[in-house]
Write a protein that holds these residues in place. Structure first.
Motif, mmCIF file in Angstrom:
data_model
loop_
_atom_site.group_PDB
_atom_site.id
_atom_site.type_symbol
_atom_site.label_atom_id
_atom_site.label_comp_id
_atom_site.label_asym_id
_atom_site.label_seq_id
_atom_site.Cartn_x
_atom_site.Cartn_y
_atom_site.Cartn_z
ATOM 1 N N THR A 21 54.630 49.282 31.765
ATOM 2 C CA THR A 21 55.573 50.381 31.533
ATOM 3 C C THR A 21 55.426 50.937 30.126
ATOM 4 O O THR A 21 55.464 52.158 29.913
ATOM 5 C CB THR A 21 57.023 49.896 31.739
ATOM 6 O OG1 THR A 21 57.177 49.446 33.086
ATOM 7 C CG2 THR A 21 58.012 51.013 31.473
ATOM 8 N N THR A 22 55.248 50.053 29.147
ATOM 9 C CA THR A 22 55.065 50.486 27.760
ATOM 10 C C THR A 22 53.802 51.322 27.610
ATOM 11 O O THR A 22 53.795 52.339 26.907
ATOM 12 C CB THR A 22 54.990 49.260 26.821
ATOM 13 O OG1 THR A 22 56.173 48.477 26.965
ATOM 14 C CG2 THR A 22 54.848 49.702 25.372
ATOM 15 N N ILE A 23 52.727 50.909 28.280
ATOM 16 C CA ILE A 23 51.481 51.671 28.228
ATOM 17 C C ILE A 23 51.665 53.064 28.816
ATOM 18 O O ILE A 23 51.225 54.063 28.245
ATOM 19 C CB ILE A 23 50.359 50.920 28.978
ATOM 20 C CG1 ILE A 23 49.966 49.649 28.216
ATOM 21 C CG2 ILE A 23 49.131 51.831 29.155
ATOM 22 C CD1 ILE A 23 48.961 48.781 28.946
ATOM 23 N N VAL A 24 52.359 53.130 29.954
ATOM 24 C CA VAL A 24 52.548 54.409 30.646
ATOM 25 C C VAL A 24 53.467 55.341 29.868
ATOM 26 O O VAL A 24 53.183 56.535 29.725
ATOM 27 C CB VAL A 24 53.099 54.174 32.066
ATOM 28 C CG1 VAL A 24 53.495 55.498 32.717
ATOM 29 C CG2 VAL A 24 52.064 53.446 32.920
ATOM 30 N N THR A 25 54.569 54.800 29.358
ATOM 31 C CA THR A 25 55.584 55.647 28.727
ATOM 32 C C THR A 25 55.354 55.889 27.251
ATOM 33 O O THR A 25 55.904 56.831 26.680
ATOM 34 C CB THR A 25 56.982 55.035 28.909
ATOM 35 O OG1 THR A 25 57.019 53.731 28.291
ATOM 36 C CG2 THR A 25 57.330 54.920 30.370
ATOM 37 N N SER A 26 54.544 55.048 26.618
ATOM 38 C CA SER A 26 54.316 55.192 25.174
ATOM 39 C C SER A 26 52.833 55.321 24.847
ATOM 40 O O SER A 26 52.420 56.240 24.141
ATOM 41 C CB SER A 26 54.912 53.988 24.437
ATOM 42 O OG SER A 26 54.737 54.119 23.043
ATOM 43 N N GLY A 27 52.024 54.391 25.351
ATOM 44 C CA GLY A 27 50.594 54.384 25.021
ATOM 45 C C GLY A 27 49.859 55.628 25.470
ATOM 46 O O GLY A 27 49.087 56.215 24.704
ATOM 47 N N ILE A 28 50.096 56.068 26.702
ATOM 48 C CA ILE A 28 49.410 57.256 27.213
ATOM 49 C C ILE A 28 49.840 58.522 26.472
ATOM 50 O O ILE A 28 48.987 59.305 26.027
ATOM 51 C CB ILE A 28 49.609 57.400 28.734
ATOM 52 C CG1 ILE A 28 48.866 56.270 29.465
ATOM 53 C CG2 ILE A 28 49.127 58.757 29.232
ATOM 54 C CD1 ILE A 28 49.042 56.281 30.972
ATOM 55 N N PRO A 29 51.153 58.770 26.295
ATOM 56 C CA PRO A 29 51.556 59.965 25.522
ATOM 57 C C PRO A 29 51.016 59.956 24.094
ATOM 58 O O PRO A 29 50.592 60.995 23.583
ATOM 59 C CB PRO A 29 53.092 59.890 25.538
ATOM 60 C CG PRO A 29 53.422 59.128 26.764
ATOM 61 C CD PRO A 29 52.334 58.095 26.885
ATOM 62 N N GLU A 30 51.034 58.776 23.438
ATOM 63 C CA GLU A 30 50.501 58.688 22.084
ATOM 64 C C GLU A 30 49.009 59.030 22.066
ATOM 65 O O GLU A 30 48.524 59.717 21.158
ATOM 66 C CB GLU A 30 50.708 57.281 21.527
ATOM 67 C CG GLU A 30 52.131 56.972 21.111
ATOM 68 C CD GLU A 30 52.289 55.542 20.634
ATOM 69 O OE1 GLU A 30 51.256 54.850 20.486
ATOM 70 O OE2 GLU A 30 53.433 55.119 20.410
ATOM 71 N N SER A 31 48.286 58.543 23.069
ATOM 72 C CA SER A 31 46.843 58.800 23.140
ATOM 73 C C SER A 31 46.548 60.276 23.362
ATOM 74 O O SER A 31 45.652 60.849 22.725
ATOM 75 C CB SER A 31 46.224 57.955 24.267
ATOM 76 O OG SER A 31 46.426 56.577 24.044
ATOM 77 N N ILE A 32 47.306 60.907 24.256
ATOM 78 C CA ILE A 32 47.116 62.337 24.519
ATOM 79 C C ILE A 32 47.447 63.165 23.281
ATOM 80 O O ILE A 32 46.718 64.105 22.922
ATOM 81 C CB ILE A 32 47.982 62.777 25.718
ATOM 82 C CG1 ILE A 32 47.464 62.111 26.999
ATOM 83 C CG2 ILE A 32 47.976 64.298 25.870
ATOM 84 C CD1 ILE A 32 48.342 62.350 28.210
ATOM 85 N N LEU A 33 48.547 62.807 22.606
ATOM 86 C CA LEU A 33 48.912 63.500 21.371
ATOM 87 C C LEU A 33 47.811 63.349 20.331
ATOM 88 O O LEU A 33 47.455 64.312 19.638
ATOM 89 C CB LEU A 33 50.228 62.931 20.831
ATOM 90 C CG LEU A 33 50.735 63.534 19.508
ATOM 91 C CD1 LEU A 33 50.983 65.035 19.666
ATOM 92 C CD2 LEU A 33 52.004 62.813 19.060
ATOM 93 N N GLY A 34 47.260 62.146 20.234
ATOM 94 C CA GLY A 34 46.160 61.920 19.300
ATOM 95 C C GLY A 34 44.951 62.772 19.629
ATOM 96 O O GLY A 34 44.284 63.305 18.735
#
Length: 209
Positions: A177-190
């Protein structure tokens, strides 16, 4: 003898470090995600460093990110899970240790290294600037997020579950859940930041032809 190139490198590096400090120690560095999970912006200066200053700049900025995280989690921990990132914090019988430093520093340093690796090496001959920078930086940051959470699971799985008052069997779901809700958005923003910076600095970076 005055070295203009070195002076420019140090000037840009100092600006990025200043931005990293502001992001790391103030609420400006966090965006709400889902529930109690927040999305950090602290990886952004590391990505910019890798693009504008090359692998050296990316590695330095990754180390600075890790160092600031260590300082924040040690002296002004924002949550009870600080033991994951510093050996100098305890939660009841749970304490951080050497592996806390591994979790705190290694994934952050890898952000700069992998951003350079994917954009400048793996996708070097890709003509599309958007694909090269956005996809490259997104993949690099996602890998680092997965590495960080994998290290948490390996070194502090039981302790992390206890700190969250959750059964150990639910930890995989929590991490996913952390990867989906935080890790993926952070990666896309990066990735978006990488593309924007590369587009502005095209012809004046260590990554973009």
């Amino acid at each position: 003898m005055y070295d203009k190139k070195r002076a420019l490198f140090l000037t840009k590096l100092a600006i990025l470090i200043a931005i990293e400090i502001i992001i790391a120690v103030t609420p400006l560095g966090s965006l709400p995600a889902i529930g109690p999970i927040v999305m950090t912006l602290a990886h952004i200066p590391v990505i910019i460093g890798a693009i504008v200053l090359g692998i050296k700049g990316g590695l330095i900025m990754g180390f600075v990110y890790g160092l600031l995280s260590f300082i924040v989690w040690t002296f002004m921990p924002p949550s009870p899970i600080a033991f994951l990132f510093t050996p100098f914090y305890s939660l009841g019988e749970i304490s951080g240790n050497f592996f806390s430093l591994v979790i705190c520093f290694v994934p952050r340093i890898l952000i700069g290294l992998l951003t350079y690796f994917f954009i400048a090496i793996i996708f070097k001959n890709v003509k599309s600037l958007f694909f090269k920078t956005f996809i490259g930086a997104t993949i690099a940051n996602f890998i680092c997020s997965v590495i960080l959470l994998t290290l948490v699971y390996v070194f502090f799985g039981q302790e992390y579950a206890m700190a969250l008052n959750a059964p150990y069997e639910a930890l995989i779901g929590i991490i996913t859940t952390t990867i989906v809700t935080s890790g993926i958005p952070e990666s896309i923003l990066g990735g978006l930041v990488a593309y924007g910076v590369a587009k502005v600095y095209k012809g004046d970076t260590n990554l973009v032809d």
